[in-house]
Design a protein around this motif. Structure first.
Motif, PDB file in Angstrom:
ATOM      1  N   ASN A 162       0.873  -1.419  -0.066  1.00 42.85           N
ATOM      2  CA  ASN A 162       0.119   0.018  -0.035  1.00 42.85           C
ATOM      3  C   ASN A 162       0.756   1.281  -0.168  1.00 42.85           C
ATOM      4  OD1 ASN A 162      -3.059  -1.011   0.176  1.00 42.85           O
ATOM      5  ND2 ASN A 162      -1.942  -2.149   2.052  1.00 42.85           N
ATOM      6  N   ALA A 163       1.939   1.288  -0.572  1.00 43.39           N
ATOM      7  CA  ALA A 163       2.936   2.465  -0.318  1.00 43.39           C
ATOM      8  C   ALA A 163       2.258   3.531  -1.146  1.00 43.39           C
ATOM      9  CB  ALA A 163       4.286   2.123  -1.358  1.00 43.39           C
ATOM     10  N   ASN A 164       1.219   3.304  -2.015  1.00 45.68           N
ATOM     11  CA  ASN A 164       0.770   4.622  -2.783  1.00 45.68           C
ATOM     12  C   ASN A 164      -0.736   4.809  -2.721  1.00 45.68           C
ATOM     13  OD1 ASN A 164       1.306   6.711  -4.766  1.00 45.68           O
ATOM     14  ND2 ASN A 164       0.209   5.613  -6.306  1.00 45.68           N
ATOM     15  N   ILE A 165      -1.025   4.257  -1.277  1.00 41.58           N
ATOM     16  CA  ILE A 165      -2.547   4.285  -0.969  1.00 41.58           C
ATOM     17  C   ILE A 165      -3.104   5.608  -0.832  1.00 41.58           C
ATOM     18  CG2 ILE A 165      -2.232   3.815   1.575  1.00 41.58           C
ATOM     19  CD1 ILE A 165      -5.134   2.552  -0.884  1.00 41.58           C
ATOM     20  N   SER A 166      -2.239   6.551  -0.176  1.00 40.41           N
ATOM     21  CA  SER A 166      -2.660   7.889  -0.035  1.00 40.41           C
ATOM     22  C   SER A 166      -3.110   8.538  -1.261  1.00 40.41           C
ATOM     23  CB  SER A 166      -1.555   8.763   0.874  1.00 40.41           C
ATOM     24  OG  SER A 166      -1.602   8.295   1.919  1.00 40.41           O
ATOM     25  N   ASN A 167      -2.142   8.367  -2.251  1.00 39.12           N
ATOM     26  CA  ASN A 167      -2.585   9.122  -3.766  1.00 39.12           C
ATOM     27  C   ASN A 167      -3.718   8.519  -4.182  1.00 39.12           C
ATOM     28  OD1 ASN A 167      -0.278  10.663  -3.564  1.00 39.12           O
ATOM     29  ND2 ASN A 167       0.944   9.064  -4.477  1.00 39.12           N
ATOM     30  N   LYS A 168      -3.927   7.242  -4.118  1.00 35.00           N
ATOM     31  CA  LYS A 168      -5.067   6.583  -4.717  1.00 35.00           C
ATOM     32  C   LYS A 168      -6.752   6.944  -4.078  1.00 35.00           C
ATOM     33  CE  LYS A 168      -2.804   3.521  -7.415  1.00 35.00           C
ATOM     34  NZ  LYS A 168      -2.928   3.784  -8.758  1.00 35.00           N
ATOM     35  N   LEU A 169      -6.531   7.511  -2.814  1.00 35.78           N
ATOM     36  CA  LEU A 169      -7.694   7.871  -1.886  1.00 35.78           C
ATOM     37  C   LEU A 169      -7.778   9.271  -1.869  1.00 35.78           C
ATOM     38  CD1 LEU A 169      -6.981   5.472   1.021  1.00 35.78           C
ATOM     39  CD2 LEU A 169      -8.661   5.161  -0.767  1.00 35.78           C
ATOM     40  N   GLN A 170      -6.781   9.971  -2.623  1.00 34.07           N
ATOM     41  CA  GLN A 170      -7.150  11.610  -2.348  1.00 34.07           C
ATOM     42  C   GLN A 170      -8.303  12.109  -2.827  1.00 34.07           C
ATOM     43  OE1 GLN A 170      -3.974  13.743  -4.462  1.00 34.07           O
ATOM     44  NE2 GLN A 170      -3.816  12.056  -6.181  1.00 34.07           N
ATOM     45  N   PHE A 171      -9.060  11.663  -3.930  1.00 30.88           N
ATOM     46  CA  PHE A 171      -9.944  12.412  -4.284  1.00 30.88           C
ATOM     47  C   PHE A 171     -11.385  11.463  -4.044  1.00 30.88           C
ATOM     48  CE2 PHE A 171      -6.748  13.223  -7.602  1.00 30.88           C
ATOM     49  CZ  PHE A 171      -6.816  14.676  -7.107  1.00 30.88           C
ATOM     50  N   VAL A 172     -11.071  10.310  -3.032  1.00 35.60           N
ATOM     51  CA  VAL A 172     -12.551   9.373  -2.757  1.00 35.60           C
ATOM     52  C   VAL A 172     -13.234  10.298  -1.800  1.00 35.60           C
ATOM     53  CG1 VAL A 172     -13.251   7.570  -1.668  1.00 35.60           C
ATOM     54  CG2 VAL A 172     -11.436   7.539  -3.177  1.00 35.60           C
ATOM     55  N   LYS A 173     -14.733  10.405  -2.627  1.00 37.46           N
ATOM     56  CA  LYS A 173     -15.679  11.041  -1.356  1.00 37.46           C
ATOM     57  C   LYS A 173     -16.925  10.073  -0.918  1.00 37.46           C
ATOM     58  CE  LYS A 173     -15.548  15.881  -3.476  1.00 37.46           C
ATOM     59  NZ  LYS A 173     -16.237  16.798  -4.096  1.00 37.46           N
ATOM     60  N   GLU A 174     -17.021   9.102  -1.770  1.00 37.90           N
ATOM     61  CA  GLU A 174     -18.075   7.991  -1.303  1.00 37.90           C
ATOM     62  C   GLU A 174     -17.636   6.555  -1.235  1.00 37.90           C
ATOM     63  OE1 GLU A 174     -21.907   9.009  -2.803  1.00 37.90           O
ATOM     64  OE2 GLU A 174     -20.825  10.583  -3.928  1.00 37.90           O
ATOM     65  N   VAL A 175     -18.077   5.823  -0.409  1.00 37.19           N
ATOM     66  CA  VAL A 175     -17.916   4.414  -0.535  1.00 37.19           C
ATOM     67  C   VAL A 175     -19.188   3.801  -0.433  1.00 37.19           C
ATOM     68  CG1 VAL A 175     -16.923   2.596   0.662  1.00 37.19           C
ATOM     69  CG2 VAL A 175     -15.487   4.580   0.429  1.00 37.19           C
ATOM     70  N   TYR A 176     -19.617   3.062  -1.188  1.00 36.09           N
ATOM     71  CA  TYR A 176     -21.014   2.283  -1.245  1.00 36.09           C
ATOM     72  C   TYR A 176     -20.997   1.355  -0.036  1.00 36.09           C
ATOM     73  CZ  TYR A 176     -23.158   3.900  -5.474  1.00 36.09           C
ATOM     74  OH  TYR A 176     -23.690   4.665  -6.503  1.00 36.09           O
ATOM     75  N   GLY A 177     -19.822   0.561   0.330  1.00 38.22           N
ATOM     76  CA  GLY A 177     -19.975  -0.395   1.108  1.00 38.22           C
ATOM     77  C   GLY A 177     -19.275   0.098   2.503  1.00 38.22           C
ATOM     78  N   ARG A 178     -18.167  -0.971   3.039  1.00 43.97           N
ATOM     79  CA  ARG A 178     -17.645  -0.614   4.337  1.00 43.97           C
ATOM     80  C   ARG A 178     -15.919  -0.161   4.044  1.00 43.97           C
ATOM     81  NH1 ARG A 178     -21.797  -3.638   5.532  1.00 43.97           N
ATOM     82  NH2 ARG A 178     -22.889  -3.290   7.468  1.00 43.97           N
ATOM     83  N   VAL A 179     -15.358   0.103   5.009  1.00 43.33           N
ATOM     84  CA  VAL A 179     -13.950   0.432   4.916  1.00 43.33           C
ATOM     85  C   VAL A 179     -13.509  -0.705   5.673  1.00 43.33           C
ATOM     86  CG1 VAL A 179     -12.124   1.792   5.274  1.00 43.33           C
ATOM     87  CG2 VAL A 179     -14.413   2.886   4.243  1.00 43.33           C
ATOM     88  N   TYR A 180     -12.443  -1.356   5.217  1.00 39.12           N
ATOM     89  CA  TYR A 180     -11.455  -2.328   5.774  1.00 39.12           C
ATOM     90  C   TYR A 180     -10.084  -2.151   5.715  1.00 39.12           C
ATOM     91  CZ  TYR A 180     -15.565  -5.359   5.626  1.00 39.12           C
ATOM     92  OH  TYR A 180     -16.839  -5.747   5.952  1.00 39.12           O
ATOM     93  N   ILE A 181      -9.497  -1.713   6.814  1.00 36.94           N
ATOM     94  CA  ILE A 181      -7.935  -1.421   6.874  1.00 36.94           C
ATOM     95  C   ILE A 181      -7.416  -2.856   7.723  1.00 36.94           C
ATOM     96  CG2 ILE A 181      -6.124   0.073   7.681  1.00 36.94           C
ATOM     97  CD1 ILE A 181      -8.321   2.331   7.558  1.00 36.94           C
ATOM     98  N   ARG A 182      -6.607  -3.649   7.210  1.00 42.09           N
ATOM     99  CA  ARG A 182      -6.313  -4.786   7.797  1.00 42.09           C
ATOM    100  C   ARG A 182      -4.928  -5.450   7.415  1.00 42.09           C
ATOM    101  NH1 ARG A 182     -11.834  -8.074   5.760  1.00 42.09           N
ATOM    102  NH2 ARG A 182     -10.718  -7.684   3.730  1.00 42.09           N
ATOM    103  N   ALA A 183      -4.102  -5.801   8.336  1.00 38.20           N
ATOM    104  CA  ALA A 183      -3.018  -6.372   8.041  1.00 38.20           C
ATOM    105  C   ALA A 183      -2.019  -5.450   7.341  1.00 38.20           C
ATOM    106  CB  ALA A 183      -3.236  -7.941   7.592  1.00 38.20           C
ATOM    107  N   THR A 184      -1.993  -4.208   7.589  1.00 34.50           N
ATOM    108  CA  THR A 184      -0.954  -3.308   6.625  1.00 34.50           C
ATOM    109  C   THR A 184       0.222  -2.942   7.775  1.00 34.50           C
ATOM    110  OG1 THR A 184      -1.814  -1.222   7.594  1.00 34.50           O
ATOM    111  CG2 THR A 184      -3.329  -2.318   5.842  1.00 34.50           C
ATOM    112  N   THR A 185       1.026  -2.565   6.990  1.00 34.85           N
ATOM    113  CA  THR A 185       2.345  -1.771   7.629  1.00 34.85           C
ATOM    114  C   THR A 185       2.294  -0.250   7.779  1.00 34.85           C
ATOM    115  OG1 THR A 185       3.526  -1.831   5.698  1.00 34.85           O
ATOM    116  CG2 THR A 185       3.801  -3.891   6.974  1.00 34.85           C
ATOM    117  N   LEU A 186       0.995   0.228   7.447  1.00 35.29           N
ATOM    118  CA  LEU A 186       0.624   1.658   7.574  1.00 35.29           C
ATOM    119  C   LEU A 186       0.945   2.260   9.054  1.00 35.29           C
ATOM    120  CD1 LEU A 186      -2.106   2.000   5.187  1.00 35.29           C
ATOM    121  CD2 LEU A 186      -0.015   2.573   4.563  1.00 35.29           C
ATOM    122  N   ASN A 187       1.447   3.390   9.214  1.00 37.17           N
ATOM    123  CA  ASN A 187       1.460   3.941  10.464  1.00 37.17           C
ATOM    124  C   ASN A 187       0.031   4.903  10.552  1.00 37.17           C
ATOM    125  OD1 ASN A 187       3.964   2.935  11.411  1.00 37.17           O
ATOM    126  ND2 ASN A 187       4.917   4.472  10.039  1.00 37.17           N
TER     127      ASN A 187
END
Length: 272
Positions: A162-187
């Motif tokens: 997920n090294a580039n996840i912040s860039n991928k999410l920078q414009f996201v405004k809506e999620v139809y489902g749920r948000v899962y953050i699992r088993a990452t090395t993110l701080n």
């Protein structure tokens, strides 16, 4: 609506909404409704979205005097439908001058009745038509393309790629489902423009996951969603059992109106 039982999943009988019901009551009473065996009309209201039906999957109108199962008519303020999993045989959209339809909705609603003066306008995003994306479990950077604004299912941030996840999410405004953050090395993670998480289910589920689940991360300490203003009602809006996580009171205040916020088996208090 105020007299309706809480936590109903099926409604038998027809419903008409004219804007007279307190919107907070609608969000509370209709949050778990999946089926309506009757006709639905939303007419002449001031609603901006119909996301109080975030989990509504089907409407079947057996009254032959109605030409549509679900009628949305003459709502001057309505901008979006906001019903991510609704499938209906006959949908009427007439006289809603601000309403736009996403590309996904255009595919899902196959029989739409409109008046001759009604336009079928695709919703616009930051650079043309609203960019819709699908997230995949255990995918690199959530399996997301660049520039996503609407996630059409669950948002999965899984694993160590997920090294580039912040860039991928920078414009996201809506999620139809749920948000899962699992088993990452993110701080930590910020989703700066996220406004709405619908926590919708495409199929019946006897157990509803938390709207946001943070689990089994190595050193994850904080999540920030500064623009959040809607999450479908849930028993738990946020849950984590990560020892590293430090619950922020601001996040607690933002999410508590939509369900309990729990960190390491402790439910935080809402200071609002």
């Amino acid at each position: 609506m105020a007299t309706m039982e809480d936590n109903c999943t099926r409604i038998t009988g027809s419903l008409t909404f004219t804007g007279s019901d307190d919107i907070k009551v609608l969000y509370s009473k209709l949050a778990y409704v999946e089926e309506i065996n009757g006709c639905v009309q939303v007419v002449g209201s001031g609603y901006i979205r119909l996301d109080f039906f975030a989990r509504l999957r089907s409407v079947v109108c057996g009254n032959s005097s109605y030409t549509v199962d679900f009628a949305v008519a003459n709502n001057s303020a309505l901008e979006r439908l906001g019903m991510p999993v609704l499938k209906v045989n006959r949908l009427g959209l007439t006289g809603n001058p601000k309403l736009c339809i996403t590309s996904e909705e255009a595919t899902r609603y196959t029989n739409v009745q409109r008046g001759s003066a009604d336009n079928f306008t695709l919703c616009q995003g930051r650079a043309g038509v609203l960019k819709e994306c699908n997230s995949t479990q255990n995918g690199f950077n959530g399996g997301l393309a660049d520039g996503c604004e609407l996630i059409t299912g669950n948002l999965y941030i899984d694993g160590q790629n997920n090294a580039n996840i912040s860039n991928k999410l920078q414009f996201v405004k809506e999620v139809y489902g749920r948000v899962y953050i699992r088993a990452t090395t993110l701080n930590n993670l910020t989703i700066p423009l996220l406004e709405k998480v619908y926590a919708s289910e495409s199929t019946t589920s006897t157990l509803l996951d938390p709207t946001i689940l943070v689990d089994n991360n190595n050193n994850f300490t904080s999540l920030d969603v500064p623009k959040i203003n809607f999450m479908a009602k849930n028993d738990y809006s946020f849950v984590t059992n990560d020892d590293s996580y430090v619950m922020n009171q601001d996040l607690c205040n933002r999410l508590s109106p939509f369900g309990k916020v729990m960190s390491n088996e402790t439910v935080c208090g809402n200071c609002n």
